[in-house]
Design an enzyme around this catalytic site. Structure first.
Site, mmCIF file in Angstrom:
data_model
loop_
_atom_site.group_PDB
_atom_site.id
_atom_site.type_symbol
_atom_site.label_atom_id
_atom_site.label_comp_id
_atom_site.label_asym_id
_atom_site.label_seq_id
_atom_site.Cartn_x
_atom_site.Cartn_y
_atom_site.Cartn_z
ATOM 1 N N TYR A 18 15.621 -89.787 5.370
ATOM 2 C CA TYR A 18 14.584 -88.616 5.593
ATOM 3 C C TYR A 18 15.242 -87.810 7.256
ATOM 4 C CZ TYR A 18 10.543 -86.752 7.794
ATOM 5 O OH TYR A 18 9.214 -85.472 7.412
ATOM 6 N N VAL A 30 9.019 -80.874 -7.614
ATOM 7 C CA VAL A 30 10.033 -79.611 -6.459
ATOM 8 C C VAL A 30 11.552 -79.890 -7.586
ATOM 9 C CG1 VAL A 30 8.365 -79.184 -5.201
ATOM 10 C CG2 VAL A 30 10.470 -80.391 -5.030
ATOM 11 N N ALA A 68 0.852 -79.145 -1.584
ATOM 12 C CA ALA A 68 -0.528 -78.536 -1.564
ATOM 13 C C ALA A 68 -1.718 -79.412 -1.635
ATOM 14 C CB ALA A 68 -0.805 -77.008 -1.576
HETATM 15 N N1 LIG Z 1 2.832 -85.915 9.185
HETATM 16 C C1 LIG Z 1 3.772 -85.725 9.727
HETATM 17 O O1 LIG Z 1 4.044 -86.632 10.616
HETATM 18 C C2 LIG Z 1 5.265 -83.861 9.553
HETATM 19 C C3 LIG Z 1 6.228 -84.654 10.861
HETATM 20 C C4 LIG Z 1 7.228 -83.358 10.498
HETATM 21 C C5 LIG Z 1 7.154 -83.480 9.202
HETATM 22 N N2 LIG Z 1 6.116 -83.362 8.315
HETATM 23 C C6 LIG Z 1 6.410 -82.610 6.897
HETATM 24 O O2 LIG Z 1 4.937 -82.056 6.532
HETATM 25 C C7 LIG Z 1 5.549 -81.581 5.014
HETATM 26 C C8 LIG Z 1 3.809 -82.842 4.634
HETATM 27 O O3 LIG Z 1 3.367 -83.781 5.122
HETATM 28 P P1 LIG Z 1 1.963 -84.654 4.886
HETATM 29 O O4 LIG Z 1 2.064 -85.648 6.504
HETATM 30 O O5 LIG Z 1 0.951 -83.998 5.078
HETATM 31 O O6 LIG Z 1 2.367 -85.629 3.637
HETATM 32 P P2 LIG Z 1 2.043 -86.456 2.659
HETATM 33 O O7 LIG Z 1 2.301 -87.047 1.959
HETATM 34 O O8 LIG Z 1 0.498 -86.056 2.794
HETATM 35 O O9 LIG Z 1 2.201 -84.529 1.427
HETATM 36 C C9 LIG Z 1 3.001 -84.410 0.667
HETATM 37 C C10 LIG Z 1 2.402 -83.723 -0.641
HETATM 38 O O10 LIG Z 1 3.741 -83.575 -1.150
HETATM 39 C C11 LIG Z 1 3.362 -83.948 -2.452
HETATM 40 N N3 LIG Z 1 4.879 -83.983 -2.784
HETATM 41 C C12 LIG Z 1 6.077 -85.223 -2.958
HETATM 42 N N4 LIG Z 1 6.857 -85.236 -3.538
HETATM 43 C C13 LIG Z 1 6.869 -83.871 -4.227
HETATM 44 C C14 LIG Z 1 7.482 -83.420 -5.840
HETATM 45 N N5 LIG Z 1 8.527 -84.285 -5.642
HETATM 46 N N6 LIG Z 1 7.289 -82.005 -6.209
HETATM 47 C C15 LIG Z 1 6.228 -81.804 -5.898
HETATM 48 N N7 LIG Z 1 4.690 -82.128 -4.609
HETATM 49 C C16 LIG Z 1 5.399 -83.720 -4.256
HETATM 50 C C17 LIG Z 1 2.553 -85.208 -2.622
HETATM 51 O O11 LIG Z 1 1.962 -85.093 -3.981
HETATM 52 C C18 LIG Z 1 1.678 -84.939 -0.967
HETATM 53 O O12 LIG Z 1 0.266 -84.103 -1.873
HETATM 54 C C19 LIG Z 1 6.348 -82.741 4.599
HETATM 55 O O13 LIG Z 1 7.667 -82.008 4.339
HETATM 56 C C20 LIG Z 1 6.830 -83.827 5.568
HETATM 57 O O14 LIG Z 1 8.224 -84.002 5.383
HETATM 58 C C21 LIG Z 1 5.376 -84.419 8.112
#
Ligand SMILES: NC(=O)c1ccc[n+]([C@@H]2O[C@H](COP(=O)([O-])OP(=O)(O)OC[C@H]3O[C@@H](n4cnc5c(N)ncnc54)[C@H](O)[C@@H]3O)[C@@H](O)[C@H]2O)c1
Length: 252
Positions: free
Chosen positions: A159, A65, A17
């Protein structure tokens, strides 16, 4: 129920978050009256400040996590803050580090790491909140997968496989947790503009945009309504479902 009380009195843990989609979920849940546990492996100072500015209440927790002890400490911190856990959004993922790579060239160590975070991490977080939800006889878990799990995507096999696992785990968990009063659903976002994706090739972004029924960029806020709905009593009879939120690209 007023327009701003969908989640009043509830404690909701949102992983990942600090930024992007997770930050949007945190702000949305807070605006609906939840006490948000803002959980991330990096500083979530910006999310905390935005919640405070809007008059919300939140607790920041540093968590990895993929580390069971760290995840347990996250659940403990939520209970210490409010005495309950009503919701969990499994949003954290090994995602921004992923680069386009033919499947035959993927690094086995990266394969293991992505499964540790995206799959084992979801399992560990669900496990950690379950004692509180079982005690309460209620709870809602929302997992975040991706349309790539439904539609496939070349160059991201590790992924794609993890997000497919999240879809299946959601169904298994929904069946197992239903008798405890806990609902489990999954959102599959399309290509969303966040810091994690901003640098992806422009042609790639354009191809998603053209394929959508609603042909515009997808922003983190586009996912918030669905997550709030699934966390709330409006979805009291909805469990095990995959909701694709991608502007009508994949019709699943
Ligand atoms: N952005 C996209 O196009 C997209 C599309 C489909 C799905 N998603 C999914 O949405 C979610 C968020 O994506 P986003 O674009 O905001 O990514 P992002 O990288 O901006 O945010 C991910 C957050 O997760 C945290 N994180 C990563 N590994 C972690 C861990 N081991 N423990 C705790 N925190 C951890 C990071 O510090 C970061 O704040 C993810 O699950 C991603 O797979 C994103």
């Amino acid at each position: 129920m007023t327009a701003h009380s969908l989640l009043a009195g509830r404690t909701i843990i949102i992983t990942g978050a600090a930024t992007g989609i997770g930050q949007a979920f945190a702000l949305g849940a807070s605006a609906q009256g939840a006490h948000v546990v803002v959980a991330d492996m990096n500083s979530a100072a910006q999310t905390m400040a935005l919640i405070a500015q809007a008059g919300g209440r939140a607790t920041e927790v540093r968590v990895d996590v993929s580390d069971p002890a760290s995840v347990q400490a996250m659940a403990d911190a939520a209970l210490q803050a409010t005495g309950r856990i009503d919701g969990l959004v499994n949003n954290a993922a090994y995602f921004r580090e992923v680069t386009l790579t033919p499947f035959e060239e993927l690094d086995p160590a990266q394969w293991d790491r992505i499964f540790a975070v995206n799959v084992k991490g979801v399992w560990q977080c669900c496990k950690a909140v379950m004692p509180a939800m079982r005690r309460q006889g209620s709870g809602a878990i929302v997992n975040i997968a991706s349309v790539v799990a439904v539609a496939g995507q070349p160059g991201y096999l590790h992924y794609v496989a993890t997000k497919g696992a999240v879809l299946s785990m959601t169904k298994g968990l929904a069946k197992e947790c239903g008798p405890m009063g806990v609902r489990v659903n999954v959102i599959a976002p399309g290509f969303v503009i966040t810091d994690a994706t901003r640098n992806r090739p422009v042609e790639w972004q354009q191809s998603f945009l053209k394929a959508r029924a609603i042909s515009r960029e997808q922003k983190p806020d586009d996912l918030v309504g669905t997550a709030l709905y699934l966390m709330s009593d409006l979805a009291a009879f909805v469990s095990g479902q995959t909701i694709v939120v991608d502007g009508g690209h994949i019709m699943y």
